[in-house]
Design a protein around this motif. Structure first.
Motif, mmCIF file in Angstrom:
data_model
loop_
_atom_site.group_PDB
_atom_site.id
_atom_site.type_symbol
_atom_site.label_atom_id
_atom_site.label_comp_id
_atom_site.label_asym_id
_atom_site.label_seq_id
_atom_site.Cartn_x
_atom_site.Cartn_y
_atom_site.Cartn_z
ATOM 1 N N ASP A 1 20.060 -8.453 9.598
ATOM 2 C CA ASP A 1 19.885 -7.432 10.635
ATOM 3 C C ASP A 1 18.643 -6.585 10.398
ATOM 4 O O ASP A 1 18.011 -6.114 11.345
ATOM 5 N N VAL A 2 18.309 -6.372 9.122
ATOM 6 C CA VAL A 2 17.127 -5.597 8.756
ATOM 7 C C VAL A 2 16.354 -6.367 7.698
ATOM 8 O O VAL A 2 16.939 -6.837 6.717
ATOM 9 N N PHE A 3 15.044 -6.483 7.891
ATOM 10 C CA PHE A 3 14.185 -7.106 6.887
ATOM 11 C C PHE A 3 13.316 -6.008 6.288
ATOM 12 O O PHE A 3 12.481 -5.411 6.969
ATOM 13 N N ASN A 4 13.518 -5.751 5.005
ATOM 14 C CA ASN A 4 12.781 -4.710 4.297
ATOM 15 C C ASN A 4 11.902 -5.344 3.226
ATOM 16 O O ASN A 4 12.341 -6.227 2.485
ATOM 17 N N HIS A 5 10.676 -4.902 3.180
ATOM 18 C CA HIS A 5 9.774 -5.267 2.082
ATOM 19 C C HIS A 5 8.918 -4.046 1.786
ATOM 20 O O HIS A 5 8.214 -3.540 2.667
ATOM 21 N N ASN A 6 8.981 -3.561 0.565
ATOM 22 C CA ASN A 6 8.308 -2.314 0.225
ATOM 23 C C ASN A 6 6.850 -2.514 -0.175
ATOM 24 O O ASN A 6 6.534 -3.377 -0.998
ATOM 25 N N LEU A 7 5.989 -1.668 0.375
ATOM 26 C CA LEU A 7 4.598 -1.631 -0.069
ATOM 27 C C LEU A 7 4.469 -0.930 -1.420
ATOM 28 O O LEU A 7 3.526 -1.173 -2.159
ATOM 29 N N GLU A 8 5.369 -0.006 -1.707
ATOM 30 C CA GLU A 8 5.473 0.753 -2.961
ATOM 31 C C GLU A 8 4.425 1.846 -3.109
ATOM 32 O O GLU A 8 4.736 2.960 -3.517
ATOM 33 N N THR A 9 3.149 1.544 -2.816
ATOM 34 C CA THR A 9 2.096 2.547 -2.995
ATOM 35 C C THR A 9 0.908 2.195 -2.111
ATOM 36 O O THR A 9 0.899 1.157 -1.435
ATOM 37 N N VAL A 10 -0.092 3.058 -2.111
ATOM 38 C CA VAL A 10 -1.298 2.843 -1.303
ATOM 39 C C VAL A 10 -2.175 1.775 -1.963
ATOM 40 O O VAL A 10 -2.069 1.526 -3.171
ATOM 41 N N PRO A 11 -3.057 1.120 -1.206
ATOM 42 C CA PRO A 11 -3.814 -0.012 -1.764
ATOM 43 C C PRO A 11 -4.680 0.320 -2.965
ATOM 44 O O PRO A 11 -4.855 -0.517 -3.855
ATOM 45 N N SER A 12 -5.210 1.534 -3.043
ATOM 46 C CA SER A 12 -6.084 1.878 -4.169
ATOM 47 C C SER A 12 -5.353 1.899 -5.498
ATOM 48 O O SER A 12 -5.980 1.858 -6.561
ATOM 49 N N LYS A 13 -4.022 1.954 -5.472
ATOM 50 C CA LYS A 13 -3.225 2.028 -6.699
ATOM 51 C C LYS A 13 -2.626 0.681 -7.112
ATOM 52 O O LYS A 13 -1.955 0.596 -8.146
ATOM 53 N N TYR A 14 -2.865 -0.354 -6.329
ATOM 54 C CA TYR A 14 -2.227 -1.638 -6.614
ATOM 55 C C TYR A 14 -2.628 -2.222 -7.967
ATOM 56 O O TYR A 14 -1.798 -2.796 -8.671
ATOM 57 N N LEU A 15 -3.884 -2.111 -8.352
ATOM 58 C CA LEU A 15 -4.332 -2.739 -9.591
ATOM 59 C C LEU A 15 -3.555 -2.231 -10.799
ATOM 60 O O LEU A 15 -3.231 -2.995 -11.710
ATOM 61 N N LYS A 16 -3.211 -0.950 -10.800
ATOM 62 C CA LYS A 16 -2.479 -0.382 -11.932
ATOM 63 C C LYS A 16 -0.965 -0.353 -11.706
ATOM 64 O O LYS A 16 -0.190 -0.524 -12.651
ATOM 65 N N VAL A 17 -0.563 -0.116 -10.480
ATOM 66 C CA VAL A 17 0.858 0.097 -10.205
ATOM 67 C C VAL A 17 1.591 -1.197 -9.875
ATOM 68 O O VAL A 17 2.698 -1.446 -10.336
ATOM 69 N N ARG A 18 0.952 -2.061 -9.099
ATOM 70 C CA ARG A 18 1.605 -3.280 -8.610
ATOM 71 C C ARG A 18 0.629 -4.451 -8.725
ATOM 72 O O ARG A 18 0.263 -5.088 -7.736
ATOM 73 N N PRO A 19 0.187 -4.776 -9.935
ATOM 74 C CA PRO A 19 -0.924 -5.718 -10.121
ATOM 75 C C PRO A 19 -0.642 -7.146 -9.677
ATOM 76 O O PRO A 19 -1.567 -7.887 -9.361
ATOM 77 N N GLY A 20 0.610 -7.563 -9.644
ATOM 78 C CA GLY A 20 0.922 -8.931 -9.250
ATOM 79 C C GLY A 20 0.987 -9.145 -7.758
ATOM 80 O O GLY A 20 1.165 -10.266 -7.293
ATOM 81 N N ALA A 21 0.855 -8.060 -6.977
ATOM 82 C CA ALA A 21 0.999 -8.130 -5.527
ATOM 83 C C ALA A 21 -0.339 -7.889 -4.833
ATOM 84 O O ALA A 21 -1.323 -7.496 -5.464
ATOM 85 N N ARG A 22 -0.354 -8.114 -3.526
ATOM 86 C CA ARG A 22 -1.537 -7.899 -2.708
ATOM 87 C C ARG A 22 -1.139 -7.101 -1.469
ATOM 88 O O ARG A 22 -0.302 -7.553 -0.687
ATOM 89 N N TYR A 23 -1.760 -5.956 -1.298
ATOM 90 C CA TYR A 23 -1.380 -5.022 -0.235
ATOM 91 C C TYR A 23 -1.381 -5.684 1.143
ATOM 92 O O TYR A 23 -0.395 -5.619 1.878
#
Length: 329
Positions: free
Chosen positions: A184-206
């Motif tokens: 019924d609902v599809f959720n996928h979190n961005l978690e943070t803004v793109p400038s923080k991905y390298l340190k915060v979410r390095p395995g993902a791509r904004y």
């Protein structure tokens, strides 16, 4: 590139593995004292213990426990729980996350039926199904998500289902498998803004995550979509506003914004505690940008009040398109 660490090939029965082996050599980040507005009471209610017994009795994993959610006492006391499938070990090592990392074990084929039984035993009207990242699987675990959805539908057909999925990066066809199962609902979190991905979410791509959410609407325009971020990681206000615009471009319906809380000294530091007034301002702006539903507060988490929020989503869509409020999407 994602590196999968096989830290323990044959774990002991007492599971003495390090929780975050890849973070062991990182410098310590002192944990800041939380302000009064984000402190919560320890869980004590009888209903909390009943929920705990259902989870334990069915040998299930919940993100409530694994991620150290501050709302576990409130949610479990209301018989709300978010089930985490595909094991308790994630193949990624995001700097904010408290879920165990390393090489996961095999997928449990009995997990879908176990979750379906727990949903029925708890009498859930709405259930949230999330998972660890499983970069080791050809489909990223998408087929297992579908199996869980079908099992719940078979056992509790009136229960509405929300999925909070990984990004299925480099897993062709995985997203389509989950959407075809019709949560019924599809959720996928961005978690943070793109400038923080390298340190915060390095395995993902904004922009891959933005595209994932956009693709859900292309496959099923009636499906509700949802995403969430944490603040307090060093992001700028204008970056948050731009992220809102990116999500609206992908026609995302629901946005959650919560305060990042540092799980341990080895995790990313809390750069600042965002005030309740700032959260209210974010909420007002997000509604003005066109989201059907916005939840923004220090203790907001993706699955917090998910059932009530889903009801609000349906009412908001019905009001926007001028149909009766008892419609089912």
């Amino acid at each position: 590139m994602v590196t999968i660490l096989d830290t323990v090939s044959t774990p002991a029965k007492d599971d003495a593995r390090p929780r975050h082996p890849e973070k062991a050599h990182r410098p310590d980040n002192p944990i800041k004292r939380k302000p009064a507005w984000i402190r919560v009471k320890a869980p004590t209610s009888p209903v909390y213990r009943e929920t705990q017994q259902v989870v334990r009795g069915n040998n299930l994993v919940t993100v409530c426990e694994e991620a150290g959610c501050p709302n576990i006492g409130e949610c479990w006391s209301k018989k709300h729980a978010s089930f985490m499938i595909l094991g308790d070990t994630c193949t990624r090592a995001c700097a904010f996350c408290n879920v165990r990392t390393g090489m996961p074990g095999p997928v449990d084929p009995n997990e879908p039926s176990g979750i379906a039984e727990a949903v029925a035993a708890m009498g859930l009207e709405h259930v949230v199904i999330t998972s660890v990242d499983r970069d080791d699987l050809d489909d990223g675990g998408a087929g297992h998500f579908a199996d869980v959805i079908h099992a719940i539908r078979g056992r509790s057909p009136s229960t509405t289902i929300e999925v909070l999925t990984p990004d299925f990066l480099r897993k062709p066809g995985a997203l389509e498998t989950v959407v075809t199962a019709r949560p019924d609902v599809f959720n996928h979190n961005l978690e943070t803004v793109p400038s923080k991905y390298l340190k915060v979410r390095p395995g993902a791509r904004y922009f891959h995550s933005i595209r994932l959410l956009q693709r859900v609407k292309e496959l099923d325009p009636a499906m509700f979509t949802k995403s969430g971020i944490m603040v307090g990681l060093g992001e700028e206000r204008n970056e948050v506003l731009q992220l809102m615009d990116d999500l609206r471009t992908a026609d995302v319906d629901f946005l959650t914004i919560g305060q990042y809380l540092q799980p341990s000294s080895k995790h990313h530091t809390v750069e600042r505690f965002v005030t309740p007034e700032e959260f209210k301002a974010f909420e007002k702006i997000a509604y003005a940008k066109g989201f059907l539903k916005v939840s923004a507060s220090p203790l907001t988490r993706s699955s917090h009040h998910a059932g009530e929020d889903f009801a609000d989503l349906r009412k908001a869509r019905a009001a926007r398109i001028g149909t009766p409020t008892d419609v089912t999407s």
